[in-house]
Design an enzyme around this catalytic site. Sequence first.
Site, short mmCIF file in Angstrom:
data_model
loop_
_atom_site.label_atom_id
_atom_site.label_comp_id
_atom_site.label_asym_id
_atom_site.label_seq_id
_atom_site.Cartn_x
_atom_site.Cartn_y
_atom_site.Cartn_z
N LYS A 1 27.83 -1.53 6.03
CA LYS A 1 28.91 -0.57 5.78
C LYS A 1 29.51 -0.11 7.10
CE LYS A 1 26.96 1.27 1.48
NZ LYS A 1 28.06 0.93 0.56
N ARG B 1 25.42 -4.57 -8.67
CA ARG B 1 25.67 -5.43 -9.83
C ARG B 1 24.65 -6.57 -9.92
NH1 ARG B 1 31.55 -6.59 -7.64
NH2 ARG B 1 31.09 -4.46 -6.97
#
Length: 481
Positions: free
Chosen positions: A260, A335
């Site tokens: 990130k 996910r």
Amino acid sequence: MHIDIQLVSKTNNTQSLFILAHKKANWANLGFAKNEIAYIEKKIKADEKFITINQFTRLACIQLMEEFDKKKTYYEKLESLRGVGNKLCTTLNAHKYDTLQLQSIDELTNELLAVTEGCALSNYQFLKYKSEKKDKNTLKHIAVISKKISKQDLEHISITTDAVFKAKDLVNEPQSYLDAVTFADEMKSMGKKAGFKVEVLNKKQIESLKMGGLLAVNMGSQIPPTFTIMEWKPKKAKNKQPLVLVGKGVVYDTGGLSLKPTPNSMDTMKCDMAGGATVAATMYAVAKAELPYHVIALVPATDNRPGENAYTPGDVVKMYDGQTVEVLNTDAEGRMLLADALAYAKKYKPELVLDFATLTGAAAAAIGQYGIVCMGTADEKQKASLKESGNNVYERLVEFPFWDEYAKLIKSDLADMKNIGGPIAGAITAGKFLEKYTDYPWMHFDIAGPAYISSVDSYRGKQATGVAVRMLFDFIKNASK
């Protein structure tokens, strides 16, 4: 601090009092002295709606209902009254009182319950790591004076408040305490307290099941993954097929090798297991309330780091159900493990599956902290019931389009699918990815916006909010009637 909530038949003149009333109430009948009535009438003329009288040994607070009678919808009115509960809680704690009595003129039942709930939820604090606890809340007891409110009404507020606090505690815990193994232990503890079954699969069991998505995300970690299965199955359950809840349990997310960007993007990533906390706390509430509904919850858990043998962009991962995924971004990790859990849920032949995850920045950017993005294949009646429960507790659902065209964005040249869909419709393409692992009625809830907030928002407080616990409890309670 969790508040004890009791139903009582009469007022106690030594304890602080709150009254829901209209401007023309008979203040003398409510026990106010002449000078106090003059003060109340002065405040009403000044168009004040929330009036506080310091009676030295206690506070007397009045909320005039005229402010709320013009609200657009009934559920907006109740939400405003939860905000009054927040104001009450703040006022009582500031004055260091420990007990509050609540009553309503004309027996405004739902309105009084909303104030009670707002007050109880507002009393949350996370002080575990504070050396000094001088600002600890003093409010401990709420006495509700009513002939129409039932004990069960108050029990349900008490139970859901307790469950929300448990979810908040889990989300507020730093990763230095709450790793995947400890998270599973916490869910075991909740099961013992509330009376639901908890089974935790360890890394060897997860490997034997070939849960490739969960194992891939875990490759960068020194701490093993867990897969927690919770079940509440009462003898006289109203549903023949179970409701299955799935919660994302990424206890900390660096983004993996797709690290990130800084600044601030990793500061709050301990909250990436908020979906797991939501479904675990919901199980706690449903079991505590002994709702006659069969519910199962699944929480795959790990941290996502760039260390060890971390999975990389370009990898192809074989999932639990045999489908293959081309990984193009290791920060789209939620996910991956949710997909394994959704495929695993098929074994229960569920009537409906609901998953909860802090999944995409796209969902947070779209509607902020003011609602929950949702999408899926549930039928219109199921969707309507979920939206109604969202309105009832003011955790509003915003359904995104789920057109087939979005599935084309996750097609891969190398594998069955890729794990990101590109720069547009990020929340929807994440949902389309998850859909590939379902063959039952299903809804996906992206709670990235409301799960963890940076400033105080009424009774939700600051930081972890425990979002969707109350919505789910309301939905299951209604379904079990």
